[in-house]
Motif scaffolding. Sequence first.
Motif, short mmCIF file in Angstrom:
data_model
loop_
_atom_site.label_atom_id
_atom_site.label_comp_id
_atom_site.label_asym_id
_atom_site.label_seq_id
_atom_site.Cartn_x
_atom_site.Cartn_y
_atom_site.Cartn_z
N MET A 94 53.57 -0.35 121.70
CA MET A 94 54.64 -0.48 120.72
C MET A 94 54.83 -1.94 120.32
O MET A 94 55.15 -2.24 119.15
N ALA A 95 54.64 -2.86 121.23
CA ALA A 95 54.80 -4.28 120.91
C ALA A 95 53.85 -4.71 119.80
O ALA A 95 54.22 -5.49 118.91
N LYS A 96 52.64 -4.18 119.82
CA LYS A 96 51.66 -4.53 118.78
C LYS A 96 52.15 -4.08 117.40
O LYS A 96 51.98 -4.77 116.40
N VAL A 97 52.79 -2.91 117.35
CA VAL A 97 53.29 -2.38 116.09
C VAL A 97 54.48 -3.20 115.60
O VAL A 97 54.63 -3.47 114.40
N LEU A 98 55.35 -3.59 116.52
CA LEU A 98 56.58 -4.28 116.14
C LEU A 98 56.33 -5.68 115.59
O LEU A 98 57.23 -6.27 114.97
N LYS A 99 55.15 -6.21 115.78
CA LYS A 99 54.83 -7.49 115.15
C LYS A 99 54.87 -7.37 113.64
O LYS A 99 55.27 -8.30 112.93
N ALA A 100 54.50 -6.18 113.13
CA ALA A 100 54.56 -5.94 111.68
C ALA A 100 55.99 -5.88 111.20
O ALA A 100 56.30 -6.31 110.08
N ALA A 101 56.89 -5.36 112.02
CA ALA A 101 58.31 -5.33 111.66
C ALA A 101 58.86 -6.74 111.56
O ALA A 101 59.62 -7.07 110.65
N ALA A 102 58.46 -7.59 112.51
CA ALA A 102 58.90 -8.98 112.48
C ALA A 102 58.40 -9.67 111.21
O ALA A 102 59.14 -10.41 110.54
N ASP A 103 57.14 -9.42 110.85
CA ASP A 103 56.57 -10.02 109.65
C ASP A 103 57.29 -9.55 108.38
O ASP A 103 57.40 -10.29 107.41
N ALA A 104 57.80 -8.30 108.43
CA ALA A 104 58.49 -7.74 107.28
C ALA A 104 59.98 -8.08 107.26
O ALA A 104 60.68 -7.71 106.32
N GLU A 118 56.94 -10.15 128.39
CA GLU A 118 56.23 -11.07 127.50
C GLU A 118 56.35 -10.70 126.02
O GLU A 118 56.01 -11.50 125.15
N ASP A 119 56.89 -9.50 125.72
CA ASP A 119 57.00 -9.06 124.33
C ASP A 119 58.45 -8.98 123.85
O ASP A 119 58.70 -8.59 122.70
N LYS A 120 59.40 -9.34 124.68
CA LYS A 120 60.80 -9.12 124.33
C LYS A 120 61.28 -9.96 123.15
O LYS A 120 62.30 -9.64 122.53
N ALA A 121 60.55 -11.00 122.81
CA ALA A 121 60.92 -11.80 121.64
C ALA A 121 60.76 -11.00 120.34
O ALA A 121 61.29 -11.40 119.30
N LEU A 122 60.06 -9.87 120.40
CA LEU A 122 59.86 -9.05 119.21
C LEU A 122 61.08 -8.20 118.87
O LEU A 122 61.13 -7.61 117.79
N ARG A 123 62.03 -8.10 119.78
CA ARG A 123 63.27 -7.38 119.50
C ARG A 123 64.44 -8.29 119.80
O ARG A 123 64.35 -9.23 120.59
N THR A 124 65.58 -8.01 119.14
CA THR A 124 66.74 -8.88 119.30
C THR A 124 67.50 -8.58 120.57
O THR A 124 67.97 -9.50 121.25
N THR A 125 67.61 -7.29 120.92
CA THR A 125 68.35 -6.92 122.12
C THR A 125 67.91 -5.55 122.60
O THR A 125 67.16 -4.84 121.92
N TYR A 126 68.37 -5.21 123.78
CA TYR A 126 68.15 -3.90 124.38
C TYR A 126 69.52 -3.32 124.74
O TYR A 126 70.36 -4.02 125.29
N VAL A 127 69.74 -2.05 124.39
CA VAL A 127 70.97 -1.38 124.80
C VAL A 127 70.59 -0.15 125.61
O VAL A 127 69.71 0.62 125.22
N GLY A 128 71.22 -0.01 126.75
CA GLY A 128 70.90 1.14 127.59
C GLY A 128 71.16 0.83 129.05
O GLY A 128 72.03 0.04 129.41
N THR A 129 70.37 1.44 129.88
CA THR A 129 70.54 1.37 131.32
C THR A 129 69.78 0.20 131.92
O THR A 129 68.71 -0.15 131.45
N PHE A 130 70.35 -0.36 132.97
CA PHE A 130 69.59 -1.28 133.82
C PHE A 130 68.74 -0.37 134.70
O PHE A 130 69.19 0.14 135.73
#
Length: 327
Positions: A94-104, A118-130
Motif C-alpha cells: 500500500m505504501a507504494k501506491v500512496l506515493k501517487a496520492a502524495a504526488d497528486a 519507514e513509510d509513515k511519512a506518506l500519511r498524515t496520521t493514524y486513527v484507531g487502536t494501539f
Amino acid sequence: MKRILTATALVGMLVPVAAQAEYTFALVPKAMNNPFFDLARDGCYKAQEELADVTCEYIGPGEHTELEQIQIVQDLITKGVDGIAVAPSNAPAMAKVLKAAADAGIPVMTWDSDLLEEDKALRTTYVGTFNYDIGRHLAELVQGRHPDGGTICLQTGGAAAANHNERLLGAREQLAGEKLGDPPGTPLTGQGGWTEISGCPLITNDDGNVAVQGMTDILAANPDLTAFLSTGAFTQWFDNAYRQAAEPYKEKMANGEMTIVVADTLPMQLQQTKDGLGNGLVGQRPFEMGYKAMFILKDIAEGKAVEDPIYTGLDVCSNENIDSCVQ
C-alpha cells in the motif's frame, strides 16, 4: 402561465445536502463483508450527516483481497477524491501506491491498520487502536487463567498486515516477559512458561471460514492445548460455525483447563462469551474510527494540524465483567 416542474427538476431539488458536498473522502476497509468494518462505515455516514460539506465514500474489496484493495486506492487517486482513509491489508504494498496520492496532493490517513514505520511519512496520521495493546491485553487474560504457562496457538489475519503483526508481538512479549524484536516477534519456545505449538500461528487472511476451520482443526489435533488466542474477530464472525467448534470445549473452558480469547467485541462475540463459549475479548471502537476519519480528513484538507497517532481506546472483557465491559 404557471411553471411546471419536471420530475427531473423535482429530483434535483430533493438531492440531499451531502450529495452536493465540497469534499469527497474515501473510507477504505480491508473488506466489505466484515461486520467490524460495517461499524466503521456507520460512523463514516454519521459524520457525513453532521458535516454538510462532506461526503463519505465507503469502498473496499468485497472480500479480503490485498490486490483488489490496492486497485481501489489507485482508482480513487485517479478519480481525484479529496482525501483517503485506508486500512492497509498489505502495508508495504500500500505504501507504494500512496506515493501517487502524495504526488497528486491528496491527503491520506490510515485507520485500523497503519503503514510500516519507514513509510509513515506518506500519511498524515493514524486513527484507531494501539494494536500492540490488543495482543498484550489478550495475553493478560490468558495469564490470569494460567499463571504457570502452558501451550498456546496464536491465530492472526494477513501475514503482511501491520496491525495483526503488532498484536502478535504484544501477545508474545506479554507472555514471555521479555522483548522479542520487531513485529510480529519470534515464536515462544518456553519463555515465561509458554510454548507455541507446531502449525501456529494460523494465517486467516481475515476469512471467517478459514479462521473457524483452523481453530477446529488445531483443537482437535491438540486436545491438551492450554490456550487459543486470536488477534481478530474473524474466528467468531459466523456464529453457528463458531458455536459448533467451541461447544465440545465448553466444560474445559469453564473449569479453567483451556482458554479461548479473541480480539473485538462485536455483538455475537459478547453473546458467545456470555454463553461460556469463550473466556475473554479485547474490543476496539470501529464506529469511532470511521466517524473521526471524516473530521480528520477535513482538517487536513483545510490545512489544519492534526495529532499523530490518534488512539480510540480498548474494552477488556472477561467472563466476570462481560455484562459491563464495553464502554
